[in-house]
Design a protein around this motif. Structure first.
Motif, PDB file in Angstrom:
ATOM      1  N   MET A  11       0.857  -1.173   0.000  1.00  0.00           N
ATOM      2  CA  MET A  11       0.000   0.000   0.000  1.00  0.00           C
ATOM      3  C   MET A  11       0.903   1.235   0.000  1.00  0.00           C
ATOM      4  O   MET A  11       2.045   1.177   0.475  1.00  0.00           O
ATOM      5  N   SER A  12       0.358   2.334  -0.490  1.00  0.00           N
ATOM      6  CA  SER A  12       1.101   3.591  -0.388  1.00  0.00           C
ATOM      7  C   SER A  12       0.140   4.695   0.034  1.00  0.00           C
ATOM      8  O   SER A  12      -1.068   4.613  -0.207  1.00  0.00           O
ATOM      9  N   VAL A  13       0.703   5.696   0.684  1.00  0.00           N
ATOM     10  CA  VAL A  13      -0.109   6.806   1.176  1.00  0.00           C
ATOM     11  C   VAL A  13       0.723   8.078   1.090  1.00  0.00           C
ATOM     12  O   VAL A  13       1.947   8.052   1.257  1.00  0.00           O
ATOM     13  N   GLN A  14       0.042   9.159   0.815  1.00  0.00           N
ATOM     14  CA  GLN A  14       0.707  10.457   0.802  1.00  0.00           C
ATOM     15  C   GLN A  14       0.898  10.914   2.244  1.00  0.00           C
ATOM     16  O   GLN A  14       0.034  10.677   3.107  1.00  0.00           O
ATOM     17  N   GLU A  15       2.027  11.541   2.492  1.00  0.00           N
ATOM     18  CA  GLU A  15       2.280  12.089   3.824  1.00  0.00           C
ATOM     19  C   GLU A  15       1.103  12.961   4.256  1.00  0.00           C
ATOM     20  O   GLU A  15       0.549  13.725   3.458  1.00  0.00           O
ATOM     21  N   ALA A  16       0.706  12.807   5.532  1.00  0.00           N
ATOM     22  CA  ALA A  16      -0.388  13.558   6.162  1.00  0.00           C
ATOM     23  C   ALA A  16      -1.781  13.006   5.823  1.00  0.00           C
ATOM     24  O   ALA A  16      -2.769  13.457   6.406  1.00  0.00           O
ATOM     25  N   GLU A  17      -1.836  12.058   4.909  1.00  0.00           N
ATOM     26  CA  GLU A  17      -3.125  11.468   4.570  1.00  0.00           C
ATOM     27  C   GLU A  17      -3.404  10.255   5.461  1.00  0.00           C
ATOM     28  O   GLU A  17      -2.588   9.865   6.296  1.00  0.00           O
ATOM     29  N   THR A  18      -4.577   9.663   5.245  1.00  0.00           N
ATOM     30  CA  THR A  18      -5.012   8.508   6.027  1.00  0.00           C
ATOM     31  C   THR A  18      -5.010   7.258   5.165  1.00  0.00           C
ATOM     32  O   THR A  18      -5.357   7.322   3.975  1.00  0.00           O
ATOM     33  N   VAL A  19      -4.601   6.153   5.758  1.00  0.00           N
ATOM     34  CA  VAL A  19      -4.585   4.879   5.023  1.00  0.00           C
ATOM     35  C   VAL A  19      -5.161   3.795   5.924  1.00  0.00           C
ATOM     36  O   VAL A  19      -5.025   3.851   7.156  1.00  0.00           O
ATOM     37  N   THR A  20      -5.823   2.826   5.312  1.00  0.00           N
ATOM     38  CA  THR A  20      -6.400   1.702   6.051  1.00  0.00           C
ATOM     39  C   THR A  20      -5.840   0.392   5.515  1.00  0.00           C
ATOM     40  O   THR A  20      -5.898   0.133   4.310  1.00  0.00           O
ATOM     41  N   LEU A  21      -5.308  -0.396   6.410  1.00  0.00           N
ATOM     42  CA  LEU A  21      -4.769  -1.715   6.054  1.00  0.00           C
ATOM     43  C   LEU A  21      -5.774  -2.788   6.486  1.00  0.00           C
ATOM     44  O   LEU A  21      -6.276  -2.750   7.610  1.00  0.00           O
ATOM     45  N   LEU A 104       1.475 -16.754  18.488  1.00  0.00           N
ATOM     46  CA  LEU A 104       0.858 -15.830  17.551  1.00  0.00           C
ATOM     47  C   LEU A 104       0.746 -16.461  16.170  1.00  0.00           C
ATOM     48  O   LEU A 104       1.639 -17.190  15.744  1.00  0.00           O
ATOM     49  N   VAL A 105      -0.329 -16.157  15.484  1.00  0.00           N
ATOM     50  CA  VAL A 105      -0.475 -16.514  14.076  1.00  0.00           C
ATOM     51  C   VAL A 105      -0.431 -15.213  13.295  1.00  0.00           C
ATOM     52  O   VAL A 105      -1.258 -14.328  13.505  1.00  0.00           O
ATOM     53  N   PHE A 106       0.527 -15.109  12.389  1.00  0.00           N
ATOM     54  CA  PHE A 106       0.723 -13.877  11.632  1.00  0.00           C
ATOM     55  C   PHE A 106       0.077 -13.971  10.253  1.00  0.00           C
ATOM     56  O   PHE A 106       0.028 -15.038   9.640  1.00  0.00           O
ATOM     57  N   GLY A 107      -0.362 -12.823   9.742  1.00  0.00           N
ATOM     58  CA  GLY A 107      -0.664 -12.706   8.330  1.00  0.00           C
ATOM     59  C   GLY A 107       0.627 -12.509   7.550  1.00  0.00           C
ATOM     60  O   GLY A 107       1.710 -12.419   8.135  1.00  0.00           O
ATOM     61  N   LYS A 108       0.504 -12.425   6.218  1.00  0.00           N
ATOM     62  CA  LYS A 108       1.689 -12.329   5.376  1.00  0.00           C
ATOM     63  C   LYS A 108       2.257 -10.915   5.297  1.00  0.00           C
ATOM     64  O   LYS A 108       3.337 -10.718   4.736  1.00  0.00           O
ATOM     65  N   GLY A 109       1.544  -9.961   5.820  1.00  0.00           N
ATOM     66  CA  GLY A 109       2.068  -8.609   5.899  1.00  0.00           C
ATOM     67  C   GLY A 109       1.634  -7.706   4.765  1.00  0.00           C
ATOM     68  O   GLY A 109       1.299  -8.174   3.660  1.00  0.00           O
ATOM     69  N   THR A 110       1.652  -6.418   5.055  1.00  0.00           N
ATOM     70  CA  THR A 110       1.403  -5.366   4.058  1.00  0.00           C
ATOM     71  C   THR A 110       2.543  -4.376   4.127  1.00  0.00           C
ATOM     72  O   THR A 110       2.838  -3.839   5.198  1.00  0.00           O
ATOM     73  N   ARG A 111       3.183  -4.147   2.999  1.00  0.00           N
ATOM     74  CA  ARG A 111       4.272  -3.177   2.964  1.00  0.00           C
ATOM     75  C   ARG A 111       3.701  -1.793   2.673  1.00  0.00           C
ATOM     76  O   ARG A 111       3.095  -1.581   1.623  1.00  0.00           O
ATOM     77  N   LEU A 112       3.882  -0.881   3.619  1.00  0.00           N
ATOM     78  CA  LEU A 112       3.353   0.474   3.473  1.00  0.00           C
ATOM     79  C   LEU A 112       4.470   1.432   3.094  1.00  0.00           C
ATOM     80  O   LEU A 112       5.491   1.506   3.775  1.00  0.00           O
ATOM     81  N   SER A 113       4.244   2.149   2.020  1.00  0.00           N
ATOM     82  CA  SER A 113       5.158   3.225   1.607  1.00  0.00           C
ATOM     83  C   SER A 113       4.480   4.559   1.871  1.00  0.00           C
ATOM     84  O   SER A 113       3.270   4.705   1.657  1.00  0.00           O
ATOM     85  N   VAL A 114       5.249   5.514   2.343  1.00  0.00           N
ATOM     86  CA  VAL A 114       4.732   6.857   2.592  1.00  0.00           C
ATOM     87  C   VAL A 114       5.447   7.818   1.649  1.00  0.00           C
ATOM     88  O   VAL A 114       6.677   7.898   1.653  1.00  0.00           O
ATOM     89  N   ILE A 115       4.660   8.541   0.880  1.00  0.00           N
ATOM     90  CA  ILE A 115       5.200   9.421  -0.159  1.00  0.00           C
ATOM     91  C   ILE A 115       5.230  10.853   0.343  1.00  0.00           C
ATOM     92  O   ILE A 115       4.199  11.378   0.783  1.00  0.00           O
ATOM     93  N   ALA A 116       6.390  11.452   0.271  1.00  0.00           N
ATOM     94  CA  ALA A 116       6.547  12.826   0.768  1.00  0.00           C
ATOM     95  C   ALA A 116       5.881  13.834  -0.162  1.00  0.00           C
ATOM     96  O   ALA A 116       5.760  13.589  -1.371  1.00  0.00           O
TER      97      ALA A 116
END
Lengths: 116, 113
Positions: A11-21, A104-116
């Motif tokens: 996932m990616s999100v702009q700085e200062a914005e909101t993101v939902t995983l 614990l049982v983990f999910g496979k993960g979400t890589r979050l990028s934040v764009i300046a």
């Protein structure tokens, strides 16, 4: 056996914005814990937020909050006012409350990028 | 500060040459875990100790062994590393009574040549 599914590898999100995983899980138990862990690049995994299944109120930690829908078995993480330091791998995890020794049982993960 | 410390942070070994990774904790937590994490994947539990009781996951290869000589230390021994064992190895601890949050170390990255 319990499973945890994170359907968004990246996932990616702009700085200062909101993101939902997103996170969904499968279990036949009624008592359990849910967690979101953050793993920055080359750094240790740390707890972001946790939720006890018996609590109806959604957990909140500063800019991080969850939307816990027990009937739907959904546990999404909302990050408000995203910062560059939020860039990381995020893991959703489940742990049974019924036994003191279950891992614990983990999910496979979400890589979050934040764009300046 | 109380923490979980893993050594070494980076380990390079040759195919088949034994390697030992260590984990120490100052939290006095009675549960210690070893996870294997390959690139862009979820951590996979190898085994854990609840005090001195050792719990091996069913699909953990025999090539992986563990020792916990005391509360503070836990070791992961890989007897004959293969190329497929290259991964990040994470140690985590948990207080066994009540608390359910794991505290992780920074990990040991193993490279197998």
């Amino acid at each position: 056996a319990q499973t945890v599914t994170q359907s968004q590898p990246e996932m990616s999100v702009q700085e200062a914005e909101t993101v939902t995983l997103s996170c969904t899980y499968d279990t036949s138990e009624s008592d359990y814990y849910l967690f979101w862990y953050k793993q920055p690049p080359s750094r240790q995994m740390i707890l972001v937020i946790r939720q006890e299944a018996y609590k109806q109120q959604n957990a909140t930690e500063n800019r991080f909050s969850v939307n816990f829908q027990k009937a739907a078995k959904s546990f999404s993480l909302k990050i408000s006012d995203s910062q560059l330091g939020d860039a990381a791998m995020y893991f959703c995890a489940y742990r049974s409350m019924n036994s003191g020794n279950t891992p614990l049982v983990f999910g496979k993960g979400t890589r979050l990028s934040v764009i300046a | 500060d109380a923490m979980v410390i893993q050594n070494p942070r980076y380990q390079v070994t040759q195919f088949g040459k034994p390697v030992t990774l260590s984990c120490s904790q100052t939290l006095n937590h009675n549960v210690m875990y070893w996870y294997q994490q390959k690139s862009s994947q979820a951590p996979k539990l190898l085994f854990h100790y609840y005090d001195k009781d050792f719990n091996n996951e069913a699909d953990t290869p025999d090539n992986f062994q563990s020792r916990r000589p005391n509360t503070s230390f836990c070791f992961l021994d890989i007897r004959s590393p293969g190329l497929g064992d290259a991964a990040m190895y994470l140690c985590a601890t948990r207080k066994g009574t009540g608390a359910n949050v794991l505290t992780f170390g920074a990990g040991s990255r193993l490279t197998v040549l």
